[in-house]
Design a protein around this motif. Structure first.
Motif, mmCIF file in Angstrom:
data_model
loop_
_atom_site.group_PDB
_atom_site.id
_atom_site.type_symbol
_atom_site.label_atom_id
_atom_site.label_comp_id
_atom_site.label_asym_id
_atom_site.label_seq_id
_atom_site.Cartn_x
_atom_site.Cartn_y
_atom_site.Cartn_z
ATOM 1 N N CYS A 56 1.025 -1.108 -0.098
ATOM 2 C CA CYS A 56 -0.101 -0.211 -0.062
ATOM 3 C C CYS A 56 1.207 1.077 0.353
ATOM 4 O O CYS A 56 0.624 2.287 -0.281
ATOM 5 C CB CYS A 56 -1.215 0.059 1.373
ATOM 6 N N GLU A 88 -0.201 -4.646 6.120
ATOM 7 C CA GLU A 88 -1.554 -5.807 6.450
ATOM 8 C C GLU A 88 -1.402 -6.730 6.779
ATOM 9 O O GLU A 88 -1.588 -7.309 6.990
ATOM 10 C CB GLU A 88 -2.235 -4.348 6.813
ATOM 11 N N THR A 89 -0.968 -6.661 5.168
ATOM 12 C CA THR A 89 -1.147 -7.893 4.642
ATOM 13 C C THR A 89 0.010 -8.961 4.568
ATOM 14 O O THR A 89 0.244 -10.129 5.352
ATOM 15 C CB THR A 89 -1.359 -8.249 3.423
ATOM 16 N N CYS A 124 -0.880 2.668 4.035
ATOM 17 C CA CYS A 124 -1.406 1.243 4.766
ATOM 18 C C CYS A 124 -2.338 1.302 6.684
ATOM 19 O O CYS A 124 -1.157 1.917 7.221
ATOM 20 C CB CYS A 124 -0.486 0.222 4.631
ATOM 21 N N ASP A 125 -3.137 0.589 7.172
ATOM 22 C CA ASP A 125 -3.506 1.111 8.437
ATOM 23 C C ASP A 125 -2.847 1.426 8.877
ATOM 24 O O ASP A 125 -2.890 2.095 9.634
ATOM 25 C CB ASP A 125 -4.448 -0.295 8.657
ATOM 26 N N HIS A 196 -3.426 2.357 -1.006
ATOM 27 C CA HIS A 196 -4.433 1.156 -0.074
ATOM 28 C C HIS A 196 -5.160 0.689 -0.560
ATOM 29 O O HIS A 196 -6.396 1.275 -1.157
ATOM 30 C CB HIS A 196 -3.833 1.508 1.377
ATOM 31 N N CYS A 197 -6.093 -0.011 -0.081
ATOM 32 C CA CYS A 197 -7.266 -0.216 0.340
ATOM 33 C C CYS A 197 -8.675 0.797 -0.294
ATOM 34 O O CYS A 197 -8.449 1.678 1.247
ATOM 35 C CB CYS A 197 -8.034 -0.883 1.586
ATOM 36 N N ALA A 203 -7.410 1.965 7.019
ATOM 37 C CA ALA A 203 -6.313 2.762 6.049
ATOM 38 C C ALA A 203 -7.312 3.993 5.386
ATOM 39 O O ALA A 203 -6.810 5.144 5.962
ATOM 40 C CB ALA A 203 -5.661 2.299 4.614
HETATM 41 FE FE1 FES Z 1 -2.520 -1.798 3.414
HETATM 42 FE FE2 FES Z 1 -5.608 -2.483 3.609
HETATM 43 S S1 FES Z 1 -4.221 -3.708 3.320
HETATM 44 S S2 FES Z 1 -4.417 -0.127 3.238
#
Ligand code: FES
Length: 574
Positions: A56, A88-89, A124-125, A196-197, A203
């Motif tokens: 992200c 996050e992933t 990212c988050d 990002h998502c 995020a």
């Molecule tokens: Fe990075 Fe969702 S995985 S913002």
């Protein structure tokens, strides 16, 4: 040095005409910086969470270059530095475990270096709260530039959203409604650009919180990562942070109680992630603002859902930007927002949003015509959560918001994974799935497993939601009648640890109640027989974390990181 420059922190490194000044300048000049850059102009740190392991944030080098362009234009000296990046992933056991560690990296990197102001590159988050927390503990002029969301996903002609589509499609595969080959094809259809998502996951929520708090320029949250206007915003941020240094516009002047109240209200109106509760509490703890879990309910439980984005709704961040973004929401909230709260551009939030247009009333509703009434986070209490638990009603099934059912108990995530697909699992649509061992200390790090996948035998019958309760978090892209952040957590001896298979559990969101329906005597008997599980760490950071992490109702920060330690000049290094 000029009189002005002598007030800058950086002058304590670069301003001297002695041996120390020589050392600080000379080694920097190996990068080809001309001498006049050390003439007392503001030094702007660009705190970069670029990493190829954090997809992200993988485009952040380009964003940093645009920030630098703006800093130079305004007469500053930009210096980019890396900090721990939390993807996050990929990061195990969970990125949340390292949010506080990254915040320490940020805080010490800022304080220990010749920096007068800082631009925080967040995406990212966890990269947003960790950078804001670390910067807040220093309290220099600081401005957030978010990396922006990905373009909308598109699979076989249908728009799909990050995360949300994964939860939906994986349930379809388990229910036999989707082919595995289609599922695997969807991977590249969902994530098709930098960013990002693009759902209103954590995020996007935290980028929106940045804007609502006044820490980012208007439209920071929603401009897609690949839209040229994202780069314009980055350049403008670079220009502006130099002015902020001259104005001594520190974070603490922006991160006030009023700013946090604004953020809590915006979070309700956008259908934001439950993770915002933890992160806002932790940020407030760094600047000494008295914010409590109950504030999320008191200030925003009756606010309507105005933004129709997944996972609560149907649109995506790209649509949100085209419709008017966070400024349009802030305008719609009218006097529910503290309109005189100061923002990084030197104007109040009211001044920034007074004329903010809305271009699409399907995506951003008028206050009087919401998608759903009363969409704010609800804080539950009862003998199952004496220190509180949260639920996001906008993502829940309305008929389950008042429910009593028998507990199906999983002692930890491994127990859950081992048994959830078994045909003999005693579960039906009235069951309450309870997961233990997933709190801050227990996992450790409070992972996003609270939205437990449903048993295939229920999915095959078309049942898509049951009440789920845990001390875990839930991905901001997820949905369901999911009670999260139960405090105290089970590993800390909270009553969640004492729930047994078949116990009746009562959830009543309207009454804010979460009860284990057994007698006090029985609860006491179980408590006396309970012993804490062994900690899941043998030294290192995880040991430190388990020993010092606060419970979810206090934002899961480390106890010794609370507060602002300022940006005093550390002692010389040689
Ligand atoms: Fe990075 Fe969702 S995985 S913002």
């Amino acid at each position: 040095m000029s009189e002005k420059s002598s007030k800058l922190r950086s002058s304590h490194w670069f301003g001297g005409r002695d041996r120390d000044g020589f050392i600080h300048r000379s080694w920097m000049k190996n990068q080809g910086f001309p001498h006049d850059l050390f003439d007392g102009r503001p030094v702007i740190g660009i705190c970069n969470t670029f990493s190829e392991l954090t997809p992200c944030n993988a485009h952040f080098r380009q964003i940093a270059e645009r920030v630098k362009r703006g800093v130079y234009e305004a007469g500053g000296f930009p210096l980019e530095f890396p900090v721990m990046s939390l993807g996050e992933t990929n990061l195990r056991p969970t990125a949340m475990l390292f949010r506080n560690l990254a915040s320490m990296d940020v805080e010490e990197s800022i304080r220990g270096n010749p920096i007068d102001g800082v631009v925080l590159l967040c995406g990212c988050d966890k990269t947003t709260p960790s950078l804001v927390m670390g910067a807040a503990s220093c309290d220099l002029p600081a401005l957030v530039v978010s990396g922006g969301p990905m373009l909308s996903g598109n699979f076989h002609g249908v728009e799909i959203g990050s995360g949300t589509a994964v939860w939906q499609m994986s349930e379809d595969v388990r229910a036999g409604k989707m082919k595995l080959a289609d599922f695997l094809e969807a991977e590249s259809c969902m994530s098709r650009s930098a960013g990002h998502c693009m759902t209103m996951g954590t995020a996007s929520t935290m980028a929106s919180m940045v804007e609502a708090l006044g820490l980012g320029l208007p439209y920071n949250a929603a401009i897609p990562a690949v839209d040229s206007r994202r780069y314009v915003l980055a350049q403008q941020a670079g220009r502006r942070v130099v002015e902020m240094v001259h104005e001594d516009l520190k974070l603490s002047k922006i991160l006030t109680r009023e700013a946090f109240e604004n953020a809590i209200r915006v979070n309700a109106a956008i259908g934001g992630s439950s993770n915002a509760v933890l992160h806002l509490l932790a940020m407030a703890g760094r600047v000494g603002v008295n914010l409590e879990l109950q504030d999320f309910d008191t200030l925003a439980h009756d606010l309507p859902l105005l933004v129709d984005l997944m996972p609560s709704g149907k649109f995506l961040m790209e649509d949100f930007y085209y419709a008017g973004g966070v400024p349009a929401v802030l305008r719609e909230l009218g006097n529910l927002i503290h309109r005189d709260a100061l923002t990084v551009n030197g104007k109040t939030i009211g001044e920034n949003t007074r004329e903010a247009p809305c271009w699409n009333r399907e995506v951003i509703r008028e206050f009087s015509q919401p998608i759903r009434e009363r969409a704010g986070i609800a804080v539950l209490r009862g003998n199952l959560a004496p220190s509180g638990a949260v639920i996001k009603p906008s993502a829940a099934t309305p008929r389950l918001l008042q429910h009593r059912g028998r507990a199906v108990v999983f002692e930890n995530i491994e127990d859950f994974k081992a048994r959830i697909d078994r045909a003999e699992l005693a579960v039906d649509e009235n069951s309450v799935m309870v997961l233990k061992g997933c709190g801050p200390k227990g996992y450790p790090g409070m992972p996003e497993v609270g939205n437990m996948p449903l048993p295939p035998k229920l999915l095959k019958r078309g049942i898509t939601d049951v009440v789920r309760i845990s001390d875990a978090r839930m991905s901001g892209t997820a949905y369901g009648t999911v009670v999260l952040h139960v405090a105290p957590e089970s590993a800390a001896g909270g009553p969640l640890a004492l729930v047994e298979e078949g116990d009746e559990v009562e959830l009543d969101v309207a009454a804010r109640k979460l009860e284990l329906c057994i007698s006090d005597d029985e609860l006491g008997r179980r408590r006396a027989a309970w012993s804490a599980p062994p900690p899941r760490a043998n030294g290192g950071y995880q040991q430190l974390y388990i020993e010092h992490v606060l419970q979810a109702d206090h934002g899961a920060d480390l106890d010794f990181l609370l507060g602002c330690r300022g940006a005093g000049i550390p002692r010389e290094s040689h």
